[in-house]
Scaffold this motif. Structure first.
Motif, PDB file in Angstrom:
ATOM      1  N   ASN A 294       0.821  -1.211   0.000  1.00  8.98           N
ATOM      2  CA  ASN A 294       0.000   0.000   0.000  1.00  8.98           C
ATOM      3  C   ASN A 294       0.858   1.264   0.000  1.00  8.98           C
ATOM      4  O   ASN A 294       0.487   2.278  -0.597  1.00  8.98           O
ATOM      5  CB  ASN A 294      -0.935   0.010   1.215  1.00  8.98           C
ATOM      6  N   ASN A 300      -0.779   4.727  -5.409  1.00  8.27           N
ATOM      7  CA  ASN A 300      -0.591   5.654  -4.295  1.00  8.27           C
ATOM      8  C   ASN A 300       0.449   6.687  -4.722  1.00  8.27           C
ATOM      9  O   ASN A 300       1.629   6.367  -4.884  1.00  8.27           O
ATOM     10  CB  ASN A 300      -0.111   4.883  -3.060  1.00  8.27           C
ATOM     11  N   THR A 302       1.714   9.172  -3.147  1.00  4.19           N
ATOM     12  CA  THR A 302       2.475   9.820  -2.070  1.00  4.19           C
ATOM     13  C   THR A 302       3.968   9.832  -2.359  1.00  4.19           C
ATOM     14  O   THR A 302       4.646  10.860  -2.206  1.00  4.19           O
ATOM     15  CB  THR A 302       2.218   9.106  -0.731  1.00  4.19           C
TER      16      THR A 302
END
Length: 410
Positions: A294, A300, A302
């Motif tokens: 994750n 994702n 980030t």
């Protein structure tokens, strides 16, 4: 009468072959000796070339691995790599001692090395090591008939290596199950022995005694030591914490609180140092692998946002999965369903472009099979069976991720 005898003697060819053979024999022996000596000279040159190539490769690789080696130290290392074996050969040659000493002195004089360090930025450097060596190969007595006693061979070699800053995000999934409290086969060098209590009851009278036993390092202490080496290597590649982001999560049969991915290695090193010295519990890596995926999955953004802020236009993603056991959950028996779950997680991560390094530390067969499957290939799977090998594994993973390379350039 005299003229007739002289004429007959001039026509008589008896014994000519013997005379010719006697005249040609030294030449034939010399030519045969030359053939033998030329073969030996070529062998000596090939050996010297191999030593020189190995010397420059070793010196250049060591400079890149350490990052702190000076040019003078690299030059000394390269020369010793060549001079050691060659000196040994000379000492075993059977030559008189005085001739051995002279040959070694000449070899040392004719062997030189040059190391050059080029720093291109705070995160990248290149290293080049070149050397030359020459040797006078002794020739046999047969060749000496032609007036030659030695033949000169000379070689050159050059190798280059580099430590290139490689932007990356890495997540460690580390085993802290009960078996990590067990001993390795490595003795504690600082405290090689310890006192151990044991039951020495006699005639039904309870009694406790003590004895001196070997003090082996635990698997957990070995893990902390190996991880420290990895973090030091990553720090060398990114001294300003602008390229490398690292996070971690540990597990037994439960998933522990994770250390989120941060710039540099300071936070994750503290996290690993705080793992329990005497862990317990079973083994279930699925939760840690979920958190790792994750954090790093392409969906994702980030990590991309973080690297963009440092102008890292591209970066690689790595998971390091380590266990000393097999997937058991909260039991002591292998759990095939759990093993299959982790395999599926690994395949999902690899399909997403994440590279997975795996370390099966003194693990049983089922653990090795799982981690070999989870790895991104042969160069990503490690199977250390002692502390030294574990430290080497973590260090090599860091160098690979940070892209340290060595090549022969001559």
């Amino acid at each position: 009468m005299r003229q007739a005898l002289l004429a007959r003697f001039a026509k008589d060819r008896a014994g000519n072959f013997g005379i010719m053979a006697a005249a040609i024999l030294p030449v034939l022996l010399a030519v045969g000796g030359v053939a033998v000596d030329l073969t030996n000279v070529m062998e000596q040159k090939n050996k010297l070339q191999a030593l020189a190539d190995g010397a420059t490769l070793a010196a250049a690789a060591t400079m890149a691995d350490k990052g702190t080696m000076t040019a003078a130290e690299a030059q000394t290392l390269a020369k010793s790599f060549v001079l050691g074996p060659m000196k040994a050969d000379i000492r075993n040659s059977g030559l008189p001692t005085a001739e051995q000493d002279a040959a070694i002195a000449k070899l040392e004089q004719d062997t030189s090395a040059l190391a050059i360090i080029s720093t291109t930025s705070n995160t990248a450097a290149s290293y080049e090591v070149s050397m030359r060596s020459g040797y006078d190969v002794p020739l046999s007595g047969l060749t000496a008939l032609l007036g030659f006693t030695t033949m000169r061979v000379a070689v050159e070699s050059k190798s280059a290596s580099g430590r290139e800053g490689n932007a990356l995000s890495m997540y460690l999934a580390l085993d802290e199950s009960g078996s990590m409290a067990w001993d390795t086969t490595t003795v504690d060098a600082v405290n090689p022995t310890k006192q151990e209590t044991y039951d020495c009851s006699n005639n039904w009278k309870p009694k406790t005694c003590t004895r001196t036993v070997t003090n082996y390092l635990s698997k957990m202490l070995s893990l902390k030591t190996a991880a420290a080496v990895m973090f030091a290597e990553l720090k060398k590649a990114d001294p300003n914490s602008e390229l490398i982001r690292v996070g971690a999560d540990s597990y037994d049969d439960k998933t522990k609180a994770e250390q989120s991915i941060q710039w540099g290695t300071g936070s994750v090193q503290t996290y690993v140092n705080n793992l329990p010295a005497v862990p317990d519990g079973g083994t279930d890596a699925s939760g840690a692998m979920t958190n790792a995926y994750n954090a790093l999955k392409a969906a994702n953004t980030t990590e991309k946002t973080a690297h963009d802020s440092k102008k890292n236009t591209t970066f690689e993603r790595f998971i390091v999965l380590m266990t000393d056991g097999e997937m058991t959950g909260n039991s002591s028996s292998w759990n095939q369903t759990l093993d299959t779950k982790v395999r599926t997680q690994c395949q999902t991560a690899k399909t997403d472009g994440i590279k997975i390094y795996t370390i099966a530390f003194m693990a049983p067969a089922n653990g090795k099979s799982l981690l070999e499957y989870c790895s991104s290939g042969a160069g990503y799977y490690y199977e250390p069976n002692n502390m030294t090998a574990l430290v080497e594994s973590f260090g090599e993973i860091a160098r690979k991720a940070a892209r340290t390379g060595t090549r022969l350039t001559n």
